[in-house]
Design an enzyme around this catalytic site. Structure first.
Site, PDB file in Angstrom:
ATOM      1  N   LYS A  10     -58.947 -30.879  14.286  1.00  0.00           N
ATOM      2  CA  LYS A  10     -58.288 -32.104  13.828  1.00  0.00           C
ATOM      3  C   LYS A  10     -56.989 -32.337  14.613  1.00  0.00           C
ATOM      4  CE  LYS A  10     -55.328 -32.951  10.599  1.00  0.00           C
ATOM      5  NZ  LYS A  10     -54.562 -32.986   9.378  1.00  0.00           N
ATOM      6  N   ASP A  55     -59.733 -35.923   8.847  1.00  0.00           N
ATOM      7  CA  ASP A  55     -58.735 -35.503   7.864  1.00  0.00           C
ATOM      8  C   ASP A  55     -59.282 -35.826   6.468  1.00  0.00           C
ATOM      9  OD1 ASP A  55     -58.539 -38.234   7.556  1.00  0.00           O
ATOM     10  OD2 ASP A  55     -56.352 -38.289   7.632  1.00  0.00           O
TER      11      ASP A  55
END
Ligand code: SF4
Length: 199
Positions: free
Chosen positions: A97, A116
């Site tokens: 991420k 996310d």
């Protein structure tokens, strides 16, 4: 999150875990004034950084990640944040991420999709994935989103999650995707509900 270079974006992204952009943006100007370069961070111990980032939560782990990443960037990458996914993943505290945020937002390289909490929740509601593991969600999204849209897609979904598609009580009545969305936890619907489509 405010940043002036890839190092600042990397730090802000590490600090953003379980925190808000508002909180992170209060902390980062102070720490970047105190420690202007990646070399300044590399010279710290995690304990020295802890008080400055305490308000973002999980500050012990985040201090270890930030200081560890700085040391590795200085020792292995000549003080420059690397531009390749496999190199970014060698930095402490950096998973896909964070790497995708830095690659997409700073280097404009869409090599993956940022997953996310918003992307996870909304991709599941919209039935773009049935997985819960971020790495698997990312793989599912990379199959259905054209590569040239990977960066924009994540930004758009995160914005959508902040404005309308909230975790609790999404504002479905105002949502332009309403007719495409069959999520089980919709608050208002004109279409059939799919019981497996849920966050
Ligand atoms: S209709 Fe509701 S649950 Fe579906 S995407 Fe829109 S806000 Fe989210």
């Amino acid at each position: 999150m405010t940043h002036r270079n890839p190092w600042e974006l990397l730090v802000a992204t590490i600090l953003s875990a379980q925190s808000t952009d508002v909180n992170v943006n209060k902390v980062t100007p102070i720490i970047f004034q105190k420690y202007p370069t990646v070399q300044d961070f590399a010279a710290l111990t995690p304990e020295q950084l802890e008080p400055d980032i305490r308000s973002t939560g999980f500050f012990r782990n985040k201090s270890k990640s930030v200081v560890g990443a700085a040391k590795k960037i200085v020792s292995d990458f000549g003080g420059q944040v690397p531009e390749e996914m496999n190199q970014l993943l060698t930095l402490p505290g950096v998973a896909r991420k964070t790497a995708n945020v830095v690659l997409g937002t700073w280097f404009k390289k869409g090599v993956g999709v940022v997953v996310d909490t918003h992307v996870t929740r909304i991709s599941r509601r919209l039935e773009l994935t049935r997985n819960t593991d971020p790495a698997k969600i990312e793989q599912d999204l990379m199959k259905v989103i054209p590569p040239q849209k990977w960066i924009l897609f994540a930004h758009q979904i995160i914005w959508h999650g902040r404005r309308l598609c909230f975790a609790r009580s999404p504002k479905c009545v105002d949502c332009p995707l309403e007719q495409l969305c069959h999520a089980a936890d919709k608050t208002w619907s004109t279409v059939e509900i799919h019981k497996n489509a849920k966050p």
